[in-house]
Design a protein around this motif. Structure first.
Motif, PDB file in Angstrom:
ATOM      1  N   VAL A 177       0.826  -1.199   0.000  1.00  0.00           N
ATOM      2  CA  VAL A 177       0.000   0.000   0.000  1.00  0.00           C
ATOM      3  C   VAL A 177       0.869   1.261   0.000  1.00  0.00           C
ATOM      4  O   VAL A 177       0.517   2.261  -0.612  1.00  0.00           O
ATOM      5  N   HIS A 178       2.019   1.225   0.674  1.00  0.00           N
ATOM      6  CA  HIS A 178       2.893   2.402   0.723  1.00  0.00           C
ATOM      7  C   HIS A 178       3.404   2.765  -0.665  1.00  0.00           C
ATOM      8  O   HIS A 178       3.415   3.936  -1.051  1.00  0.00           O
ATOM      9  N   ILE A 179       3.821   1.759  -1.424  1.00  0.00           N
ATOM     10  CA  ILE A 179       4.297   2.000  -2.791  1.00  0.00           C
ATOM     11  C   ILE A 179       3.141   2.444  -3.676  1.00  0.00           C
ATOM     12  O   ILE A 179       3.272   3.378  -4.471  1.00  0.00           O
ATOM     13  N   LYS A 217      10.039   8.429   9.393  1.00  0.00           N
ATOM     14  CA  LYS A 217       9.016   7.397   9.116  1.00  0.00           C
ATOM     15  C   LYS A 217       8.396   7.515   7.721  1.00  0.00           C
ATOM     16  O   LYS A 217       7.284   7.054   7.491  1.00  0.00           O
ATOM     17  N   HIS A 218       9.101   8.134   6.773  1.00  0.00           N
ATOM     18  CA  HIS A 218       8.630   8.186   5.382  1.00  0.00           C
ATOM     19  C   HIS A 218       8.999   6.854   4.740  1.00  0.00           C
ATOM     20  O   HIS A 218      10.182   6.532   4.632  1.00  0.00           O
ATOM     21  N   PRO A 219       8.012   6.057   4.307  1.00  0.00           N
ATOM     22  CA  PRO A 219       8.256   4.654   3.988  1.00  0.00           C
ATOM     23  C   PRO A 219       8.904   4.330   2.643  1.00  0.00           C
ATOM     24  O   PRO A 219       9.561   3.305   2.528  1.00  0.00           O
ATOM     25  N   ASP A 254       7.519  -2.488   4.519  1.00  0.00           N
ATOM     26  CA  ASP A 254       7.178  -3.846   4.088  1.00  0.00           C
ATOM     27  C   ASP A 254       8.332  -4.590   3.434  1.00  0.00           C
ATOM     28  O   ASP A 254       8.201  -5.752   3.084  1.00  0.00           O
ATOM     29  N   GLU A 255       9.480  -3.892   3.276  1.00  0.00           N
ATOM     30  CA  GLU A 255      10.657  -4.466   2.617  1.00  0.00           C
ATOM     31  C   GLU A 255      10.303  -5.057   1.262  1.00  0.00           C
ATOM     32  O   GLU A 255      10.578  -6.208   0.949  1.00  0.00           O
ATOM     33  N   VAL A 256       9.659  -4.222   0.434  1.00  0.00           N
ATOM     34  CA  VAL A 256       9.192  -4.617  -0.891  1.00  0.00           C
ATOM     35  C   VAL A 256       9.866  -3.721  -1.926  1.00  0.00           C
ATOM     36  O   VAL A 256       9.941  -2.502  -1.761  1.00  0.00           O
TER      37      VAL A 256
END
Length: 85
Positions: A5-7, A61-63, A80-82
């Motif tokens: 979702v972050h990406i 905390k900017h993902p 998420d280490e994606v």
């Protein structure tokens, strides 16, 4: 390749500098650069001595970051280490 979702929600933010912001201030050097897609911070990668891109994530905390290397456009989510193309 997996996504998160972050990406999916990451902005198309422009870099704030032409090099690692912290390394430029302290006279350091970097191997590769990453641009934060939340605020445009430019930091050095984890192969660089100071790892400023990761430090920026842990502090602010900017993902998601995008590669700031010429010819590269992949994104990485620290949460998420994606990796996404």
């Amino acid at each position: 390749m997996a996504t998160c979702v972050h990406i999916d929600e990451a902005k198309d933010t422009q870099p704030r500098a032409n090099g690692c912001e912290e390394c430029l201030k302290i006279g350091g050097y970097w191997v590769h650069l990453r641009t934060c897609l939340e605020c445009g911070h430019v930091g050095c990668c984890d192969s660089s001595p100071n790892k400023h891109a990761s430090a920026h994530f842990h502090e602010d905390k900017h993902p998601v970051v995008r590669s700031a290397e010429p010819g590269e456009s992949w994104k990485w989510c620290f949460v998420d280490e994606v990796l996404a193309p």
